[in-house]
Design a protein around this motif. Structure first.
Motif, mmCIF file in Angstrom:
data_model
loop_
_atom_site.group_PDB
_atom_site.id
_atom_site.type_symbol
_atom_site.label_atom_id
_atom_site.label_comp_id
_atom_site.label_asym_id
_atom_site.label_seq_id
_atom_site.Cartn_x
_atom_site.Cartn_y
_atom_site.Cartn_z
ATOM 1 N N ASP A 188 -35.210 26.780 -3.846
ATOM 2 C CA ASP A 188 -36.586 26.992 -4.287
ATOM 3 C C ASP A 188 -37.378 25.710 -4.041
ATOM 4 O O ASP A 188 -37.114 24.673 -4.664
ATOM 5 N N GLY A 189 -38.364 25.789 -3.145
ATOM 6 C CA GLY A 189 -39.117 24.615 -2.742
ATOM 7 C C GLY A 189 -39.981 24.007 -3.831
ATOM 8 O O GLY A 189 -40.522 22.915 -3.644
ATOM 9 N N ARG A 190 -40.102 24.662 -4.981
ATOM 10 C CA ARG A 190 -40.863 24.080 -6.084
ATOM 11 C C ARG A 190 -40.115 22.913 -6.725
ATOM 12 O O ARG A 190 -40.707 22.125 -7.468
ATOM 13 N N PHE A 191 -38.818 22.826 -6.447
ATOM 14 C CA PHE A 191 -37.992 21.788 -7.058
ATOM 15 C C PHE A 191 -37.667 20.704 -6.031
ATOM 16 O O PHE A 191 -37.505 20.992 -4.845
ATOM 17 N N PRO A 192 -37.535 19.437 -6.488
ATOM 18 C CA PRO A 192 -37.112 18.368 -5.569
ATOM 19 C C PRO A 192 -35.723 18.663 -5.011
ATOM 20 O O PRO A 192 -34.910 19.356 -5.630
ATOM 21 N N TYR A 193 -35.465 18.103 -3.835
ATOM 22 C CA TYR A 193 -34.159 18.220 -3.169
ATOM 23 C C TYR A 193 -33.780 19.678 -2.896
ATOM 24 O O TYR A 193 -32.618 20.066 -2.975
ATOM 25 N N ASN A 194 -34.801 20.488 -2.561
ATOM 26 C CA ASN A 194 -34.574 21.878 -2.170
ATOM 27 C C ASN A 194 -35.466 22.202 -0.988
ATOM 28 O O ASN A 194 -36.661 21.903 -0.999
ATOM 29 N N LEU A 208 -32.395 19.457 8.600
ATOM 30 C CA LEU A 208 -32.378 19.495 7.138
ATOM 31 C C LEU A 208 -32.124 18.095 6.608
ATOM 32 O O LEU A 208 -31.213 17.410 7.061
ATOM 33 N N GLY A 209 -32.937 17.666 5.655
ATOM 34 C CA GLY A 209 -32.743 16.377 5.014
ATOM 35 C C GLY A 209 -31.807 16.492 3.826
ATOM 36 O O GLY A 209 -30.913 17.341 3.795
ATOM 37 N N HIS A 210 -32.038 15.647 2.845
ATOM 38 C CA HIS A 210 -31.168 15.636 1.662
ATOM 39 C C HIS A 210 -31.685 16.693 0.687
ATOM 40 O O HIS A 210 -32.421 16.394 -0.267
ATOM 41 N N ALA A 211 -31.288 17.938 0.929
ATOM 42 C CA ALA A 211 -31.825 19.052 0.149
ATOM 43 C C ALA A 211 -30.882 20.239 0.212
ATOM 44 O O ALA A 211 -30.144 20.412 1.185
ATOM 45 N N TRP A 212 -30.953 21.056 -0.836
ATOM 46 C CA TRP A 212 -30.193 22.312 -0.885
ATOM 47 C C TRP A 212 -30.852 23.293 0.072
ATOM 48 O O TRP A 212 -32.024 23.632 -0.073
ATOM 49 N N SER A 213 -30.106 23.774 1.039
ATOM 50 C CA SER A 213 -30.658 24.669 2.052
ATOM 51 C C SER A 213 -30.938 26.051 1.452
ATOM 52 O O SER A 213 -30.076 26.636 0.793
ATOM 53 N N GLY A 214 -32.156 26.559 1.689
ATOM 54 C CA GLY A 214 -32.533 27.868 1.174
ATOM 55 C C GLY A 214 -32.862 27.878 -0.299
ATOM 56 O O GLY A 214 -32.968 28.953 -0.907
ATOM 57 N N LYS A 267 -31.048 13.071 -10.976
ATOM 58 C CA LYS A 267 -32.397 13.430 -11.422
ATOM 59 C C LYS A 267 -32.578 14.935 -11.576
ATOM 60 O O LYS A 267 -33.692 15.445 -11.468
ATOM 61 N N GLN A 268 -31.483 15.645 -11.816
ATOM 62 C CA GLN A 268 -31.524 17.082 -12.034
ATOM 63 C C GLN A 268 -30.907 17.415 -13.378
ATOM 64 O O GLN A 268 -30.130 16.642 -13.926
ATOM 65 N N THR A 269 -31.239 18.598 -13.877
ATOM 66 C CA THR A 269 -30.569 19.159 -15.051
ATOM 67 C C THR A 269 -29.802 20.399 -14.610
ATOM 68 O O THR A 269 -30.082 20.964 -13.544
ATOM 69 N N PRO A 270 -28.856 20.859 -15.409
ATOM 70 C CA PRO A 270 -28.172 22.109 -15.068
ATOM 71 C C PRO A 270 -29.128 23.282 -14.944
ATOM 72 O O PRO A 270 -28.971 24.141 -14.061
ATOM 73 N N GLU A 271 -30.146 23.317 -15.818
ATOM 74 C CA GLU A 271 -31.111 24.412 -15.764
ATOM 75 C C GLU A 271 -31.873 24.419 -14.438
ATOM 76 O O GLU A 271 -32.076 25.479 -13.825
ATOM 77 N N GLU A 272 -32.286 23.235 -13.975
ATOM 78 C CA GLU A 272 -33.002 23.139 -12.700
ATOM 79 C C GLU A 272 -32.097 23.533 -11.537
ATOM 80 O O GLU A 272 -32.534 24.228 -10.615
ATOM 81 N N MET A 273 -30.845 23.096 -11.580
ATOM 82 C CA MET A 273 -29.892 23.437 -10.521
ATOM 83 C C MET A 273 -29.705 24.945 -10.440
ATOM 84 O O MET A 273 -29.722 25.537 -9.352
ATOM 85 N N ALA A 274 -29.526 25.594 -11.575
ATOM 86 C CA ALA A 274 -29.310 27.037 -11.601
ATOM 87 C C ALA A 274 -30.526 27.779 -11.058
ATOM 88 O O ALA A 274 -30.396 28.729 -10.273
ATOM 89 N N GLU A 275 -31.730 27.350 -11.479
ATOM 90 C CA GLU A 275 -32.940 28.062 -11.051
ATOM 91 C C GLU A 275 -33.253 27.807 -9.582
ATOM 92 O O GLU A 275 -33.597 28.733 -8.842
ATOM 93 N N ALA A 276 -33.145 26.554 -9.148
ATOM 94 C CA ALA A 276 -33.511 26.221 -7.777
ATOM 95 C C ALA A 276 -32.595 26.874 -6.753
ATOM 96 O O ALA A 276 -33.035 27.280 -5.677
ATOM 97 N N THR A 277 -31.317 26.994 -7.073
ATOM 98 C CA THR A 277 -30.359 27.592 -6.130
ATOM 99 C C THR A 277 -30.276 29.116 -6.254
ATOM 100 O O THR A 277 -29.618 29.762 -5.438
ATOM 101 N N ARG A 278 -30.893 29.665 -7.309
ATOM 102 C CA ARG A 278 -30.838 31.115 -7.598
ATOM 103 C C ARG A 278 -29.386 31.575 -7.797
ATOM 104 O O ARG A 278 -29.035 32.715 -7.501
#
Length: 331
Positions: free
Chosen positions: A305-311, A297-303, A73-84
Motif C-alpha cells: 500500500d503506497g500510503r505507507f513508507p517502504y511500500n 524496486l528500491g527498499h520497499a515491499w513490492s505491491g 520505523k514500523q509497527t505490526p499494525e502498519e505492516m499488516a495493513e500495508a502488506t494486506r
C-alpha cells in the motif's frame, strides 16, 4: 415426533445461517531467559505481540502460522495493513503472529539482527521463538506449517530464525533483508547493508546445518535498493543453499554478488509493474531456495500500500508471491 423434527430443522437452520466470525487482532507478550541482548544487556527480554485470528477460524482445525516481522520505523499494525496480509489470512485460513519491537531495545524500532546473541539464536530470535511456541500452543496452530517472514531488519531476523530454529520454523521469507550473522557487530551493520556481509555467512550455515532440518527460503529484493544492497540477497541465497545442502553453492562466484547457477529461471515483465527474474533451486523436486529479483524496486515491499513508507504499490505483489511459495515449499 413431528414437533421434534420441526424443532431440529429449525435449530440446524439457525446454525447454518449464523454469520462467520470476522477476523480480529488479539494481543500478548512473551519473555525468554535467553533473550538478553549482548549490545543492550539491561533491556528486559520481553516483547509484546499481536495475533491476527482469521475470519471463520476454529480451534478444532489446525491452521498454518505466519510470523510477520516488521521493518524499522514500523509497527505490526502498519505492516499488516500495508502488506494486506490479513486479507490473505482470511482467504487461506492462516493465523498471523506479529512481534512488536520496543523503543528501549531500539530507538528506531528495528530488530537487532546485528546483535551477536540474536545472530546466534538467542537475544531477540529467542524471544520471537518463544512467542511462536506460545501461539502454536494457545491457538492450536499447525506446528508443521510455521513460516516466518519479514521486511528489512525484520527480514534479517526471519533469516536468523530459519537458520537457528529449523525445528520450529519450516520456511523463511526475507524481503529486502540480510543473511543470518551478516554483521560482526552493531558498529559494522550500516556498512554491511551498503556493501554486503563482513563475515563468512556460508560458514555459519555449514556449522548450523549439522543435525538441522531443511528450511526453504524465499528471498525478494529490488535491484535498485540503496539501503540494503542486492549483494545481501545473494549472500542470503548462498547461505540457505549451504544450509539446505544444495550442490550449486560450490559453483559460481562468491565475491561479486552473482548467484550460483539455478535449476530453473524465468523472466516476466508485468503491465505497469517491474520486470521480475525468478530463480529456483531444488533437490529431488523439492524447492529449497527461491530468489525473486525485482527491477527498479528500491527498499520497499513490492505491491504494498503506497500510503505507507517502504511500500511500492506496483506489481509484483509480494504477498501473493508468499502465498505461492508457501503452497510449494510446505506441500
Amino acid at each position: 415426533m413431528v414437533n421434534l423434527w420441526q424443532r431440529a430443522k429449525s435449530w440446524l437452520a439457525r446454525i447454518f445461517r449464523r454469520k462467520v466470525a470476522p477476523g480480529r487482532f488479539e494481543s500478548g507478550a512473551k519473555f525468554s531467559w535467553h533473550g538478553w541482548l549482548s549490545s543492550m544487556p539491561t533491556v528486559w527480554p520481553r516483547r509484546e505481540y499481536l495475533v491476527y485470528v482469521p475470519r471463520g477460524w476454529s480451534r478444532w482445525r489446525r491452521a498454518p502460522l505466519l510470523v510477520l516481522c516488521h521493518a524499522c520505523k514500523q509497527t505490526p499494525e502498519e505492516m499488516a495493513e500495508a502488506t494486506r496480509m490479513t486479507a490473505l489470512a482470511d482467504q487461506l485460513g492462516w493465523l498471523i503472529l506479529l512481534p512488536r519491537q520496543k523503543e528501549s531495545a531500539n530507538p528506531w524500532h528495528c530488530w537487532n539482527w546485528f546483535d551477536a546473541r540474536t545472530a546466534e539464536g538467542k537475544g531477540e530470535a529467542a524471544i520471537v521463538a518463544a512467542q511462536i511456541d506460545e501461539v502454536v500452543r494457545d491457538y492450536r496452530a499447525d506446528s508443521r506449517r510455521v513460516f516466518v517472514a519479514g521486511m528489512s531488519a525484520g527480514g534479517a531476523l526471519a533469516a536468523v530464525l530459519g537458520v537457528r530454529y529449523s525445528g520450529v520454523v519450516r520456511a523463511a521469507i526475507v524481503h529486502s533483508g540480510l543473511a543470518c550473522g551478516a554483521a560482526a557487530s552493531p558498529m559494522t551493520a550500516v556498512g554491511v547493508m551498503k556493501r554486503g556481509p563482513d563475515i563468512d555467512v556460508d560458514r555459519i550455515a555449514a556449522d548450523a546445518r549439522i543435525g538441522a532440518r531443511r528450511v526453504p527460503l524465499l528471498a525478494l529484493h529490488g535491484d535498485d535498493d540503496e539501503i540494503v544492497t542486492p549483494k545481501n540477497a545473494i549472500a542470503l541465497v548462498r547461505q540457505y543453499l549451504r544450509f539446505n545442502g544444495h550442490p550449486a553453492v560450490d559453483l559460481g562466484a562468491v565475491s561479486d554478488g552473482v548467484a550460483p547457477p539455478a535449476d530453473a529461471e524465468s523472466h516476466e515483465t508485468g503491465v505497469n509493474g517491474h520486470a521480475v527474474i525468478t530463480r529456483d533451486w531444488r533437490v529431488d523436486g523439492k524447492l529449497l531456495v527461491r530468489l525473486v529479483t525485482i527491477a527498479r524496486l528500491g527498499h520497499a515491499w513490492s505491491g504494498g500500500d503506497g500510503r505507507f513508507p517502504y511500500n511500492d504499490p506496483r506489481a509484483p505483489d509480494a504477498t501473493a508471491l508468499i502465498a505461492a511459495f508457501a503452497r510449494d515449499a510446505l506441500a
